[in-house]
Enzyme design. Structure first.
Site, PDB file in Angstrom:
ATOM      1  CG  ASP A  32      40.743  45.836  32.637  1.00  0.00           C
ATOM      2  OD1 ASP A  32      41.534  45.742  33.604  1.00  0.00           O
ATOM      3  OD2 ASP A  32      39.722  46.548  32.651  1.00  0.00           O
TER       4      ASP A  32
ATOM      5  CG  ASP B 192      34.537  44.999  42.101  1.00  0.00           C
ATOM      6  OD1 ASP B 192      35.474  45.780  42.345  1.00  0.00           O
ATOM      7  OD2 ASP B 192      34.701  43.824  41.731  1.00  0.00           O
TER       8      ASP B 192
END
Length: 240
Positions: A8, A129
């Site tokens: 990330d 998500d």
């Protein structure tokens, strides 16, 4: 089943967040390409790269780091975060990125998803998500009224590589995955799934694997970076 380390990116660094909160970060490396090489050396078959700034702001922010990662490893990588145009997708593919992940843009603009799939069939993952049963958008900052089941069912007939399904409440918490939510997602999805969020132990990988072959991989982040999960052991369990 694959075990896929996550990288990330925020402001050029390799970080992990708690439940997607940009204010709750832990930095693990100032050299994301070196981190990518480390996971490849340890046996990773694929990497999942997210431009966190891009996900929130709607345009890529860490493309130089993505390019460096793609040049540093020989394994496939997929990249998501702020991809809103075919031009950005083309640039990523020119770096050697194998797949791109479309989230907000794909779910809010189906014409864009149509064009993307027509241009790059089988090279797109849709990121779904979920928080409290609803699908989150814009880097998890906005909660829509759409349920995961509704969104997944709507993806029928798209030539996708698959769906990356993330349970936000479990992400970065080291509390294990939401297996029941994964089971429901698997049943609703017309395409293969990659599970993300909460995978912490070898037992978690075993539990997800038992759900069935439609789940083709698990993304693991904080558990690897914190040493709670050994990648070699995780890969062995996934391949067993």
């Amino acid at each position: 089943m694959m075990v896929i380390p996550a990288i990330d990116l925020k402001d050029g660094r390799c970080v992990r967040l708690r439940q997607g909160d940009m204010a709750q970060e832990t930095t693990y490396s100032d050299d994301p390409a070196a981190m990518a090489r480390q996971w490849e050396v340890l046996g990773a078959e694929r990497l999942h790269v997210v431009d966190l700034n891009g996900a929130v702001n709607g345009k890529p922010h860490n493309m130089a780091q993505v390019r460096a990662i793609a040049a540093a490893v020989s394994i496939p990588i997929h990249v998501g975060g702020g991809i809103r145009s075919l031009e950005v997708m083309e640039e990523y593919f020119s770096y050697g990125v194998g797949r791109v992940v479309l989230g907000t843009a794909a779910l809010e603009n189906r014409a864009f998803l149509d064009d993307a799939c027509a241009s790059f069939p089988e090279k797109i993952f849709v990121g779904v998500d979920v928080k409290q049963g609803k699908v989150a958008l814009h880097g998890w900052t906005n909660l829509s009224e759409s349920t995961a089941g509704h969104v997944l069912a709507s993806l029928t007939d798209y030539p996708l590589a698959g769906v990356i399904f993330t349970e936000i409440s479990r992400d970065g918490m080291l509390e294990g995955p939401n297996v029941s939510a994964l089971r429901e997602a698997m049943q609703a999805s017309p395409v293969p799934l990659i599970a993300s969020g909460g995978v912490t132990r070898v037992e978690d990988i075993r539990a997800i694997k038992r759900l069935g072959q439609k789940i083709i991989g698990v993304i693991v982040g904080k558990a690897l970076y914190e040493g709670a999960l050994d990648l070699t052991a995780a890969l062995a369990e996934a391949r067993a």
